[in-house]
Structures are given as structure tokens and as C-alpha cells.
Design an enzyme around this catalytic site. Structure first.
Site, PDB file in Angstrom:
ATOM      1  CE  LYS A 187      32.342  38.078  40.313  1.00 12.65           C
ATOM      2  NZ  LYS A 187      32.116  36.764  39.730  1.00 12.65           N
ATOM      3  CE  LYS A 192      29.794  40.392  38.144  1.00 15.30           C
ATOM      4  NZ  LYS A 192      29.929  38.969  38.224  1.00 15.30           N
TER       5      LYS A 192
END
Ligand code: PBG
Length: 345
Positions: free
Chosen positions: A215, A268
Site C-alpha cells: 500500500k 493499492k
């Protein structure tokens, strides 16, 4: 010695070249084009994010995310009906609690907003809608960081190991409330191990973990932080989320999370990180989820609103690109739109 036929064939094809080889032959007939298509986007690849809040009859639209709203728990039953009617298999929940504090204690309250939401969705669901919960503290802390902050390292920063203890508390509360999968998103070192061991110790060894393993510290989360009321009140998240410039480091993150017991790996954001999705898929061959985040959604909606792009074609192209990069599933605010488009396609 075994003969690798596909590779041999492709070498021969490459040698043959033009005019024997004409790649356009397979692009002429529409049915044939479909048959040689390498990636497909289907509604059962999609996970829809939902924002749940306290109150009754509350539907608070999120201005930067057209079509999305914070919803009170009592509205979830009709929402579930619509989602299941569209064939969407899964949701991921984000909670906006009534009270925030320095440690985010509302997140492990068995009667907290997300815990209530899980029960409401389970009651309303007729097709076993999969309920995934984002496990983090930024919506629950008054300072908006993803765990309690301390000055132990000489600067005000999220205290990694104190966060792990609280993550275990939150994970157990969510498991007891009936969550189907836990998705830790705080990028703390050791978070998967802490959650896995807490779940196993309480008899939840069957509950899968989808880890936000790679992330990035991204500007693409802007609209979400308005939606979830989770913007950091000071500083930023660069001491825990990844530097967008890094790729080898993502593989180290993923490897550690897998060793700690992650079942699904998330990358992400998605659009600018197709290379990361591909490297993770090629290297580890595990189920990969990609998060098509709020900023990616907002950009398309804004441009489409001005008539500058074709929303449907652009969205399907983006999401197919994410599948082509190697994602098995996509978290996306477009889930309902896509479900409708695919139904009429
Ligand atoms: C919580 C969390 C965030 C998102 C998902 N989980 C925000 C953040 O890290 O600041 C972003 C999702 C989106 O932008 O759609 N940590």
C-alpha cells in the site's frame, strides 16, 4: 527431455513472420476477437466499498465520489438487496464512529458501527454476500493516524507495536461479529502475524486475511479521506505507507505478509501500479486483489461529467487493464456501474 510445445510453436510463428503471419486475421470477426481475448472482467471479480455511520435514516452523499454516501446501519438492508440483485459478490466496510479518541478504541467495541453493520448485512443477505472489513484506526483516532502515536523514535509517529496489540483487539471483535474476511490496511510491520495469532488463539483459524501488503503513500486517497473522515490531522502517512518510487520493496512486503499468514495480497492504488500487480503475481502466484481507489474513481467521474471522456468505455478499459496486470479481484467504487453495464452488454 520434454518438449515445451507452446514455446516451440511460438518460436516458429515468430520465425515465419509476414506475410505468413498476419496478426490482424484474429481481429476481424467479433466472435473470434472474443475467443482469443486474454483477460476478462466479470462482476464476480468485484468488491464494493461501503461507508457506514451511526444514526438512523442517514444518507450523507460524498461530494467527490458521485453515487456514494455514508449510510447509517438501518439503510444497509435495502443496499444489500440492490447489491445482491446486481450480482456483486462482496463488500468491504469502512466505519465512521460517533466518537474518536487517541487510540481508536471505538474500533474494537462489540457494539461499534462496523460490528452492527456486519450483523445487519448478514441478516439482510439472501445470497451469502461476502463481508470484508478494513482493519485500521485512521477513521477512529482523533489525530487521523493509523494507530496510536508516540515520540519513542524521537519524532511523533505511529507506534508500531502498540498498534499491533490494538489490531488484534479489533480483529477479534470483527470476527465475533461475523466478518467473513479481515483486511488490515495500516502497513504496520508484523500486522498480519499479530492478527493471525490472535484469531487462531480464539478459534478463528478459518477466517482469511486479505492484507494491504503493498500500500503506497498516495495522493489518490484524497476523496476517501473526506468520505471516511480519516485525514491525518498533522503530518502524513509516509512513515508507514510505501514510497511510490519503490517496487523491489513491495515484493519484500508481500513475502513477509505471506510468511505471516496472509491469504490474499492487495496492491493499492491500482492504475499507476500495474507493474507491481504483475511482479507480485509472477513472483508469488497467490490471489491478488487490486484497489481501484477513490482518486482514480473521482478523476473518471469528473472528466465524464464534463463530457471529456466516455465513462463506460474508460472504466471498463481501466478495470480490464487491472485484470490484465494480474489482479484476480478488484475493489472498486465502480462495482454497481460495471454490474449494470455488463448486464446490458
Ligand atoms: C485506511 C484506508 C485508506 C484507504 C483504504 N483504507 C486511506 C488511507 O490510507 O489514508 C483508501 C481507499 C481509497 O482511496 O479509496 N487506512
Amino acid at each position: 527431455m520434454s518438449i515445451d510445445l507452446p514455446e516451440k510453436l511460438s518460436q516458429e510463428t515468430a520465425r515465419a513472420g509476414f506475410p505468413a503471419t498476419r496478426l490482424r486475421r484474429l481481429r476481424q470477426h467479433p466472435r473470434l476477437r472474443e475467443m482469443v481475448r486474454e483477460s476478462t472482467l466479470a462482476v464476480d471479480d468485484l468488491i464494493l466499498p461501503l461507508f457506514v455511520r451511526t444514526g438512523r435514516g442517514v444518507r450523507q452523499p460524498i461530494s467527490s465520489m458521485p453515487g456514494h454516501a455514508q449510510m447509517s446501519v438501518d439503510l444497509l438492508a435495502s443496499e444489500v438487496c440492490e447489491i445482491e440483485g446486481l450480482g456483486i459478490p462482496a463488500v468491504i466496510l469502512f466505519g465512521i464512529p460517533e466518537h474518536k479518541d487517541a487510540i481508536g478504541s471505538a474500533s474494537w467495541d462489540d457494539d461499534g458501527v462496523v460490528q452492527q453493520a456486519i450483523r445487519a448485512i448478514k441478516d439482510a443477505s439472501k445470497h451469502e454476500l461476502l463481508v470484508i472489513i478494513d482493519l485500521c484506526f485512521c477513521e477512529y483516532t482523533d489525530h487521523g493516524h493509523c494507530g496510536p502515536v508516540s515520540e519513542r523514535t524521537g519524532r511523533v509517529d505511529v507506534d508500531n507495536d502498540a498498534t499491533l496489540e490494538n489490531l488484534a483487539r479489533q480483529a477479534l471483535s470483527l470476527a465475533r461479529s461475523g466478518a467473513d474476511m479481515i483486511a488490515p490496511s495500516g502497513m504496520m510491520d508484523g500486522m498480519v502475524a499479530a492478527i493471525r495469532s490472535a484469531l487462531d488463539a480464539e478459534g478463528f483459524e478459518h477466517l482469511p486475511i486479505m492484507s494491504y501488503a503493498a500500500k503506497y503513500s498516495s495522493a489518490f486517497y484524497g476523496p476517501f479521506r473526506q468520505a471516511a473522515e480519516s485525514a491525518p490531522q498533522f503530518g502524513d502517512r509516509r512513515s508507514y505507507q510505501m514510497d511510490p518510487a519503490n517496487s523491489d520493496e513491495a515484493l519484500r512486503e508481500v513475502e513477509l505478509d505471506l510468511r505471516e499468514g496472509a491469504d490474499i495480497i492487495m496492491v493499492k492504488p491500482a492504475m499507476a501500479y500495474g507493474d507491481i500487480i504483475r511482479r507480485v503475481k509472477d513472483r508469488f502466484g497467490v490471489p491478488v486483489a487490486a484497489y481501484n481507489v477513490s482518486g482514480e474513481f473521482a478523476m473518471v467521474k469528473a472528466a465524464a461529467d464534463r463530457g471529456w471522456i466516455d465513462e463506460q468505455r474508460i472504466t471498463l478499459e481501466i478495470l480490464t487493464g487491472i485484470k490484465r496486470a494480474g489482479a484476480d479481484m478488484i475493489l472498486t467504487y465502480f462495482a454497481k456501474d460495471v454490474a449494470r453495464w455488463l448486464q446490458t452488454a
